[in-house]
Design an enzyme around this catalytic site. Sequence first.
Site, PDB file in Angstrom:
ATOM      1  CG  HIS A 172      -1.993  -1.053   1.148  1.00 43.62           C
ATOM      2  ND1 HIS A 172      -3.305  -0.769   0.821  1.00 43.62           N
ATOM      3  CD2 HIS A 172      -1.939  -2.395   1.352  1.00 43.62           C
ATOM      4  CE1 HIS A 172      -4.010  -1.892   0.841  1.00 43.62           C
ATOM      5  NE2 HIS A 172      -3.201  -2.891   1.159  1.00 43.62           N
ATOM      6  CG  ASP A 380       0.743   9.569   0.599  1.00 47.82           C
ATOM      7  OD1 ASP A 380       0.821   8.476   1.178  1.00 47.82           O
ATOM      8  OD2 ASP A 380       0.025  10.496   0.988  1.00 47.82           O
TER       9      ASP A 380
END
Length: 471
Positions: A172, A380
């Site tokens: 993730h 991110d």
Amino acid sequence: MTNNSRSSQAPSRASFVVVANRLAVERTTDDQDEPCWRTSPGGLVTALEPIMKAKEGAWIGWHGAPDEVLEPFRHDGIDMVPVPLSRDEVAEFYEGFSNATLWPLYHDSVAFPEFHREWWDAYVKVNRRFAEAAAEVAEEGGVVWVQDYQLQLVPKMLRDKRPDLKIGFFLHIPFPPQELFQQLPWRKQVLEGLSGADLVGFQVPGGAANFLRLMKDRLGLETRRGEFVRPDGTRGRAGAYPISIDAQAFQDLANHPETVERAKEIREDLDAEIVFLGVDRLDYTKGLRQRIRAFGELFKSGQLDPDKAVFLQVATPSRERVEEYKRLRDDIELLVGRINGDMGRIGRAPITYLHAGYPRQEMAALYRAADVMVVTPLRDGMNLVAKEYVACRGSGDGALVLSEFAGAARELKQAWQVNPYDIDGMKDQILAAAGADQTEKRRRMRQLRRQVFTHDINRWAETFLRDLGLE
């Protein structure tokens, strides 16, 4: 436990098993103050819940309390298999190796990663415990989907025990380039762990490319067209599967009458012509220092009038026992206080800073209330806040300022994209987004919403599981 949960010494074998650091439920109390479980609100749980129920699946994870052993139980049609962690393992496996070694290393070493052998030993030990739980629960020929950076050794450990299984892994967070990854003393072991998966998923193509390059250069495996060949001749694949949100659920929540009314209250309380919003976990990867400094300079220069504009920053508490995060909180609060002290007046502060977590409906109200959403992480994997904001803008207005170093930037190309390290450039884009006419804002938002609603969380899960071979 109540709330449709039952205890069972040994869960039945499952054809579909999810292995994650945390269970898909969280402990709470019911109306009679009795302890019970409720389904976690995260997007991953929401996406997989229908598949889990249809397949009578099992979810393996830690239940959140150290030094406590729980028996497996059934909740809302899904077998929950708690994996225990001691207090020392939480400190060394989770807070240590996972979040003070891997997290900063995988986020471009924004903070300096720490390498401690005792942390690595705990990581191996805990990963083995998760792998053993999965090997026990999965039925013959079943599918096991392992989630995220805390469990990178599980695929190979599980394959060694259960070669009959189809094993998927999804990361993730970002996967770093070779120059950074090779700093890790246990780089070979981590790569070997991931090589046990039949399908390794990343947020962006660059992560998959970095991984395959390391498979070849560090493990000496043959790689070709997204595949790698293990020493025994079996093959695995790697690819990009950008995660998303339940866009329709966010839109429905944003349009709920209570949410609409709450958004109006927020606007009235802020008493500003234009509202800028930031929503982040309090983490050094989120670019909070740079973002707040940019707004401070905009207010100081007069480019933003503190009597007409306000910047609302929500910083959800995170890993508060870790020293790096304590320092970050102190730095942010000091910076906000200095700006408000210099630029504010009685009854009006140019920056409203909230160090707290809020339920989803309150977040939807904030998204509705904000004219400009500012999402500027230094690095991110994806950043779902940007997609949540877009999903909540059913009126078709609003503006999104987005870091080009967020995985979401590859999909949300109509956002005003910025380099968060370039504070002057970020200031220019913030002003451009705020000053764009309604026609421009609506054109961009229309395309952003088309992307978010077409590529939602359900499509993400279905695509990955289809490619893994879940029938």
